[in-house]
Design an enzyme around this catalytic site. Structure first.
Site, mmCIF file in Angstrom:
data_model
loop_
_atom_site.group_PDB
_atom_site.id
_atom_site.type_symbol
_atom_site.label_atom_id
_atom_site.label_comp_id
_atom_site.label_asym_id
_atom_site.label_seq_id
_atom_site.Cartn_x
_atom_site.Cartn_y
_atom_site.Cartn_z
ATOM 1 N N ASP A 52 2.881 4.467 12.439
ATOM 2 C CA ASP A 52 1.768 3.590 12.081
ATOM 3 C C ASP A 52 1.346 2.856 13.341
ATOM 4 O O ASP A 52 2.185 2.253 14.011
ATOM 5 C CB ASP A 52 2.195 2.566 11.018
ATOM 6 C CG ASP A 52 2.359 3.211 9.649
ATOM 7 O OD1 ASP A 52 2.110 4.432 9.535
ATOM 8 O OD2 ASP A 52 2.737 2.505 8.697
ATOM 9 N N ASP A 76 -2.321 9.728 -1.983
ATOM 10 C CA ASP A 76 -1.306 8.752 -2.379
ATOM 11 C C ASP A 76 -1.211 8.782 -3.901
ATOM 12 O O ASP A 76 -2.195 8.484 -4.591
ATOM 13 C CB ASP A 76 -1.703 7.347 -1.909
ATOM 14 C CG ASP A 76 -1.723 7.244 -0.380
ATOM 15 O OD1 ASP A 76 -1.106 8.097 0.284
ATOM 16 O OD2 ASP A 76 -2.356 6.305 0.137
#
Lengths: 252, 207
Positions: A11, A130
């Site tokens: 990330d 997701d």
């Protein structure tokens, strides 16, 4: 035989790796390119950079990262996070990324998948999905980093993104993400059965056993993990050795 | 004067990674968009991602197809990567039938439906012949592939490496001064870079 891929995920925010990277042997563990080059040397099969920079400069940080990574990384890498237009995709690929992952924008405008696939080839287009189990026992699609429920059925969406031209699916269990209790096996298996394109399992990896379980029990083509590698709980090489010892095809 | 490697740019895909791969192993390479410039290089790489027909159209439209043939006829080394390997063959079955450069006699055909297509990921290449391109690369090494079609040389003598994916196919082919690899050496980590380094050595004639 084709090897199952091990994919560390980073990330990145404003050009820095966030969410805990604890390497002692890097000059700067916060530099995504240095970390990526380290993972390449260590035997990672592919890398994912999720740029979570929230600002108007968002687009440029991704393009810059794609360009810098190309100087040091000689395995395929994916750039994702807030990619919303064909022009974003073009710039990121031109800067040197092999693939982009699109998530929320694909849900909001599914034609983006087709336009991107026709323009740049399906192999460049990873659709990140997701998923989360709802109280009625079905899996649904969430967007905006897992915060926004869409009401869309996960398995239907997986089939749809394949039909629209996605080259791969990066499937993250929002129920498992960050928990380190293992991948969501039933959800991953269901998606793998629903599509014929490669599926990258993500969310929940806490140990090497989890990687093996996902590969053995779901039919996924790759496993993505972050903290087990970032915190040096395991090296990529250890992960590969372990999987090989279980009879799983890996690149050693 | 040091020898130079050109990377032919005909509008099919990103060539930067190939350039950076050579740079990593200390070989100077540059992207070349002008067909008349190809003759200036001691070694040439023909990369490419995308559809065969579009690629041939671009090559012909730019005058690059003829320039490539002239270059090859000059006896200098050429390495085709992925689609760039396929373009060296007589024809491809992608979207009907498209004529290729015809340097290697043979066809380009679709991978069988019993495996996931495209073939994406790290697969094994077994060496079929001892060639300079694979010096230091042992048989059974893995490389990164992304393709839906594969090359079928008419004569097996062209095949220098094979890979199994639904079928056994020529993942590397070549002879003399013309070579092609179906995988991406520039994306295959250290062993891939080794192949670029070997190509650089073949160009300079140093072994």
């Amino acid at each position: 035989m084709l090897a199952k891929r091990i994919i560390p995920c980073m990330d990145v925010e404003s050009g820095r790796v966030v969410k805990g990277v604890h390497f002692v042997n890097l000059r700067d563990a916060g530099d995504p390119v240095e970390l990526a080059a380290f993972y390449d040397r260590e035997g990672a099969d592919e890398l994912v950079f999720l740029d979570i920079t929230a600002s108007h400069e968002e687009r440029d940080t991704k393009v810059e990262l794609a360009g810098r990574a190309g100087d040091e990384v000689f395995i395929p890498y994916v750039i994702g996070g807030g990619i919303g237009s064909l022009d974003d995709i073009r710039r990121i690929l031109k800067a040197g990324a092999d693939k982009v992952s699109i998530n929320t924008a694909a849900v909001e405008d599914p034609s983006l998948i087709t336009r991107a696939a026709e323009r740049f080839g399906s192999q460049c287009v990873v659709v990140a999905i997701d998923g989360r189990m709802r109280p009625d026992g079905t899996w649904k699609v969430f967007t905006h980093g897992g915060r926004t429920p869409t009401g869309i059925d996960l398995l239907e969406w997986a089939g749809e993104v394949q039909r629209l031209g996605a080259g791969e699916i990066m499937l993250t269990s929002m129920d498992r993400d960050g928990t380190k209790v293992g991948y969501d096996i039933p959800m991953t298996r269901a998606v793998c059965r629903a599509v014929s394109i490669p599926v990258i399992a993500s969310g929940g990896a806490g140990n090497l056993e989890h990687l093996a379980e996902a590969i053995e029990q779901t039919g996924c083509d790759a496993v993505l993990a972050a903290s087990i590698f970032h915190y040096r709980e395991h090296t990529i090489a250890e992960a590969k050795q372990y999987l090989a010892s279980r009879g799983i095809e890996v690149r050693l | 004067m040091t020898s130079r490697i050109g990377i032919a740019d005909y509008g099919m895909g990103n060539l930067r990674s190939v350039e950076k791969g050579f740079e990593k192993v200390g070989i100077s390479a540059e992207i070349c968009t002008r067909p008349e410039g190809l003759g200036d290089y001691d070694g040439l790489v023909l990369p490419g991602v995308g559809a065969f027909g579009d690629a041939m159209e671009n090559l012909k439209g730019m005058g690059m197809a003829d320039a490539l043939i002239d270059y090859i006829n000059s006896g200098r080394q050429l390495l085709g990567i992925c689609l760039g390997m396929q373009l060296l063959f007589t024809f491809s079955e992608e979207h009907g039938r498209s004529e290729g450069l015809g340097v290697i006699p043979g066809s380009v055909v679709r991978l069988p439906g019993r495996v996931k297509v495209p073939h994406i990921g790290w697969n094994v290449m077994d060496r079929a012949q001892d060639v300079s391109l694979f010096e230091g690369v042992s048989s059974g090494s893995r490389f990164y592939f992304v393709h839906s079609f594969y090359c079928q040389p008419d004569d097996e003598a062209w095949t220098v490496g094979t890979t199994q994916y639904g079928v056994e196919f020529a993942s590397a082919a070549g002879a003399g001064n013309v070579w092609g690899v179906q995988f991406h050496p520039e994306k295959s980590s250290l062993l891939g870079l080794e192949i670029l380094r070997n190509f650089g050595r073949m160009v300079t004639g140093v072994s």
